[in-house]
Enzyme design. Structure first.
Site, PDB file in Angstrom:
ATOM      1  N   THR A 158       0.839  -1.203   0.000  1.00  0.00           N
ATOM      2  CA  THR A 158       0.000   0.000   0.000  1.00  0.00           C
ATOM      3  C   THR A 158       0.870   1.247   0.000  1.00  0.00           C
ATOM      4  O   THR A 158       0.611   2.205  -0.733  1.00  0.00           O
ATOM      5  CB  THR A 158      -0.914  -0.014   1.237  1.00  0.00           C
ATOM      6  N   GLU A 196      14.883 -24.669  29.024  1.00  0.00           N
ATOM      7  CA  GLU A 196      15.493 -23.677  28.132  1.00  0.00           C
ATOM      8  C   GLU A 196      16.976 -23.951  27.919  1.00  0.00           C
ATOM      9  O   GLU A 196      17.475 -23.855  26.803  1.00  0.00           O
ATOM     10  CB  GLU A 196      15.287 -22.255  28.680  1.00  0.00           C
ATOM     11  N   ASP A 222       7.064 -26.669  21.064  1.00  0.00           N
ATOM     12  CA  ASP A 222       8.259 -27.267  20.457  1.00  0.00           C
ATOM     13  C   ASP A 222       7.871 -28.468  19.610  1.00  0.00           C
ATOM     14  O   ASP A 222       8.350 -28.651  18.493  1.00  0.00           O
ATOM     15  CB  ASP A 222       9.226 -27.747  21.548  1.00  0.00           C
TER      16      ASP A 222
HETATM   17  P1  ADP Z   1       0.948  -4.060   2.946  1.00  0.00           P
HETATM   18  O1  ADP Z   1       0.040  -3.195   2.159  1.00  0.00           O
HETATM   19  O2  ADP Z   1       2.010  -4.714   2.128  1.00  0.00           O
HETATM   20  O3  ADP Z   1       0.241  -5.045   3.807  1.00  0.00           O
HETATM   21  P2  ADP Z   1       1.559  -1.572   4.182  1.00  0.00           P
HETATM   22  O4  ADP Z   1       2.027  -0.804   3.007  1.00  0.00           O
HETATM   23  O5  ADP Z   1       0.159  -1.302   4.612  1.00  0.00           O
HETATM   24  O6  ADP Z   1       1.747  -3.125   3.951  1.00  0.00           O
HETATM   25  O7  ADP Z   1       2.566  -1.318   5.379  1.00  0.00           O
HETATM   26  C1  ADP Z   1       2.133  -1.009   6.665  1.00  0.00           C
HETATM   27  C2  ADP Z   1       3.103  -0.070   7.343  1.00  0.00           C
HETATM   28  O8  ADP Z   1       4.348  -0.695   7.561  1.00  0.00           O
HETATM   29  C3  ADP Z   1       3.421   1.155   6.518  1.00  0.00           C
HETATM   30  O9  ADP Z   1       2.514   2.176   6.761  1.00  0.00           O
HETATM   31  C4  ADP Z   1       4.822   1.517   6.962  1.00  0.00           C
HETATM   32  O10 ADP Z   1       4.791   2.292   8.125  1.00  0.00           O
HETATM   33  C5  ADP Z   1       5.426   0.187   7.318  1.00  0.00           C
HETATM   34  N1  ADP Z   1       6.230  -0.347   6.216  1.00  0.00           N
HETATM   35  C6  ADP Z   1       5.970  -1.475   5.527  1.00  0.00           C
HETATM   36  N2  ADP Z   1       6.917  -1.698   4.584  1.00  0.00           N
HETATM   37  C7  ADP Z   1       7.777  -0.683   4.667  1.00  0.00           C
HETATM   38  C8  ADP Z   1       8.979  -0.344   3.948  1.00  0.00           C
HETATM   39  N3  ADP Z   1       9.435  -1.117   2.961  1.00  0.00           N
HETATM   40  N4  ADP Z   1       9.625   0.781   4.300  1.00  0.00           N
HETATM   41  C9  ADP Z   1       9.150   1.554   5.296  1.00  0.00           C
HETATM   42  N5  ADP Z   1       8.055   1.302   5.997  1.00  0.00           N
HETATM   43  C10 ADP Z   1       7.350   0.189   5.711  1.00  0.00           C
HETATM   44 ZN    ZN Z   2      10.889 -25.282  24.503  1.00  0.00          ZN
HETATM   45 MG    MG Z   3      -2.035  -3.184   2.312  1.00  0.00          MG
END
Ligand code: ADP
Ligand code: ZN
Ligand code: MG
Length: 640
Positions: free
Chosen positions: A210, A427, A503
């Protein structure tokens, strides 16, 4: 309290009913009219049987005096000539009868207003109130079929750039072309190049799909329409399709722009029906509309469609055909370098102290995606605030990693000494087996402080470098380490507990994968007994073989587990004193770092073998095949 409330509601109820009755009554009353002759009316006046008279242009309304015991009033009407009105009024005055009027009944404008405008206005008002509340409950859109006012999320400037997306260099590279195209489409049109209509972003959740789509719009400085696939699937058949039509119409008006359909698998599922089990008319219609819109629109106008999914394998083939989402951009789990870059991006948003080493944090989070890392940075900031610090320090970040992996510390959970002992041996069992086997990751931390996500303690191992291939030996050793916890309980206490369930589950899954997916047994050679359905969602593999074969595969799996279990027991029995010594220390300190742990192993080995080694060295210099010493040497190699 309870009584009072009831009473209150009762009062409301009765008041409501009374008001309703009053209204009904007056309506009924006005409805009950009887026409009488004027002479009869005059008679009534003489008898003083009249309460009130309402006079209008050519008619009078007579309200008779209430008779005893009768509370129902009947109204009488009678015709009257204009000329008779004056004398009538004098007469009524003399008789002391109330009168009203004369009211002009013949004003056509007023009549029209009362008879038509007012009722219409009233109905409109009532309708608005009723539908307003319905709309609110049904999430709007009820009164606006096909009008895409609901969930389109349009932005003129997303404000996100490629710099905000870290660790996805390949993806950014393939999207850079789209950005360039949106910047100056003419360049492409002139040379006659077919322009990309759409690109499909594919990858696990939280990797930044996104975010990337927004960044493309931000880089190109164009408008961004975003819609989630599931919002197309509406409760009325045909509405989804109408939405698609609307979306594309809006987009074409706003071109150049990006249209982003998130989670496109919600509408784009294969139409063959095998997956969904029977057709879904609404979804199919929506998908068809989407397909035809994609074919229909002229990409030289500068509308680019991006879509994201983490289940590319369920998408309808028609969506992936050239001219539609023909370009696939993989947005995969970031590697070590990528993770560090992502951490850096998010670290900019919080105050970090200078000694923070993001490389180390990146190293301790294999498999984490962008969303996890953003979460870790934020969690670290929260921990820093909780500890009254002005900036985040390394320790906060480390704690945040553990919170994300294992949950928050549960300091108030009090374990009995006996339980603590069992957990400690368990552990250390994992850790010791890991340290004494060749193909394993070094131990990073051992702790018996319980965490909220259910673990009573845990051993953290971290790979020295990112691995993309796992050998059969490594997998065998991994299973042995997983079973080391239970093995330690057996060796020390000669009894077992429920603490090993997780485990066991993990070990079984790994062993099964060796048999059914990775072709690591002689019996099944390179035959695939299971297939993985959704690569990006850790989907459970589904079986691909006959029942008989599956039973045999279970046997093979069990064989692997038994073998690993025996090996773990053997290692721990041979090093029982070491196991006890480290466990005692762990009970004391509750947490051991990887270094402390390895120091103990090394020193313990040396102290113990000083005299023995001397003797051995003198006796013969043959390299003894003692597993323990070989293993210890290996362990030493690893620390360096
Ligand atoms: P997806 O759509 O792939 O499920 P998103 O784009 O919604 O993931 O990512 C969610 C949040 O995670 C983003 O708003 C950002 O803050 C963080 N994030 C994810 N990937 C990255 C990236 N490559 N670099 C920086 N921030 C990221
Ligand atoms: Zn264990
Ligand atoms: Mg998404």
């Amino acid at each position: 309290m309870f009584q009072n409330k009831k009473f209150k509601y009762l009062v409301y109820y009765i008041t409501g009913v009374m008001i309703l009755l009053l209204i009904l009554n007056s309506v009924l009353r006005s409805a009950r009219t009887e026409h009488i002759k004027y002479s009869e009316f005059e008679k009534m006046v003489e008898q003083k049987a009249i309460e009130e008279v309402q006079i209008s242009d050519n008619q009078i309304i007579i309200v008779p005096k209430e008779k005893k015991g009768v509370n129902q009033k009947i109204k009488y009407t009678s015709n009257i000539e204009r000329n008779n009105i004056r004398p009538l009024i004098d007469k009524l005055k003399a008789a002391g009868i109330k009168y009203d009027g004369p009211v002009s009944n013949n004003d056509p404008l007023k009549n029209f207003f009362i008879n038509w405008i007012l009722p219409i206005f009233m109905f409109m008002l009532i309708g608005r109130i009723i539908f307003g509340s319905v709309e609110k409950r049904m999430g709007s859109g009820v009164m606006s079929f096909g009008k895409n006012n609901a969930k389109i999320y349009g932005e003129n400037e997303t404000g996100v750039t490629f710099d905000d997306v870290a660790g996805q260099d390949e993806a950014k590279e393939s999207l850079a072309e789209i950005v360039d195209f949106l910047h100056n489409p003419d360049k492409y049109v002139e040379i006659g190049a077919k322009l990309p209509k759409g690109a499909l972003l594919v990858g696990p959740p939280g990797t930044g799909k996104t975010l990337l789509a927004k960044a493309v719009a931000g880089e190109a400085k164009v408008a961004f329409f975003s819609l989630s696939g599931s919002s197309f699937v509406e409760m009325f058949v045909g509405m989804g399709a109408a939405r698609v039509r609307d979306l594309f119409k809006q987009a074409e008006e706003k071109a150049p722009c990006i249209v982003f359909i998130d989670e496109i698998d919600a509408i784009g599922k294969s139409r063959d029906g095998a997956i969904s089990g029977g057709g879904n008319d609404e979804r199919e219609q929506t998908l068809n509309q989407l397909l035809s819109e994609m074919d229909g629109f002229d990409s030289s106008k500068g509308v680019v469609i991006l879509a994201a999914t983490n289940r590319p394998e369920v998408l309808d083939k028609a969506l992936l055909r050239p001219g539609r989402f023909d370009r696939r951009v993989i947005v995969d789990t970031p590697d070590l370098k990528g993770r560090e870059a992502i951490l850096k991006v998010h670290a900019k948003e919080v105050k970090m102290s200078d000694d923070v080493n993001l490389h180390d944090i990146a190293k301790s989070t294999p498999g984490a995606v962008g969303a996890d890392l953003a979460n870790i940075v934020n969690e670290a900031a929260l921990i820093a605030v909780k500890n009254g610090r002005k900036a985040v320090i390394q320790q906060d970040l480390e704690e945040a990693v553990e919170v994300i992996i294992a949950g928050k510390e549960k300091k108030d959970r009090i374990m009995s000494d006996k339980e603590k002992r069992i957990v400690a041996f368990h552990e250390v069992g994992h850790a010791l087996v890991a340290a004494l086997l060749k193909h394993t990751d070094p131990v990073h931390k051992i702790t018996i402080i319980p965490r909220t996500m259910g673990a009573l303690g845990y051993t953290m191992q971290l790979p020295e470098e990112e691995k993309y291939l796992v050998s059969k030996e490594e997998m065998m050793d991994q299973i042995t380490v997983m079973l080391g916890g239970r093995a330690a309980e057996e060796v020390e206490f000669n009894s077992i507990s429920t603490g090993a369930s997780n485990d066991i589950e993990k070990a079984t899954q790994t062993a099964r994968n060796m048999v059914t997916i990775y072709g690591m047994t002689e019996r099944f050679d390179m035959m695939a007994l299971e297939s993985v359905s959704s690569r990006y969602l850790d989907g459970r593999p589904f079986r691909n073989c006959s029942d008989n074969t599956a039973a045999l595969a279970d046997e093979e799996t069990l064989k692997i587990i038994k073998q690993a279990h025996d090996k773990a027991i053997k290692i721990l029995e041979e090093n029982k004193e070491l196991l006890t010594a480290i466990s005692e220390r762990l009970i004391d300190k509750e947490t051991l770092t990887g270094e402390e742990f390895m120091d103990m192993i090394n020193n313990f080995g040396k102290e113990k073998t000083i005299e023995e080694q001397k003797e051995e060295n003198i006796k013969e210099e043959i390299n003894e095949e003692d597993k323990k010493i070989v293993a210890l040497d290996d362990a030493e190699d690893k620390i360096e």
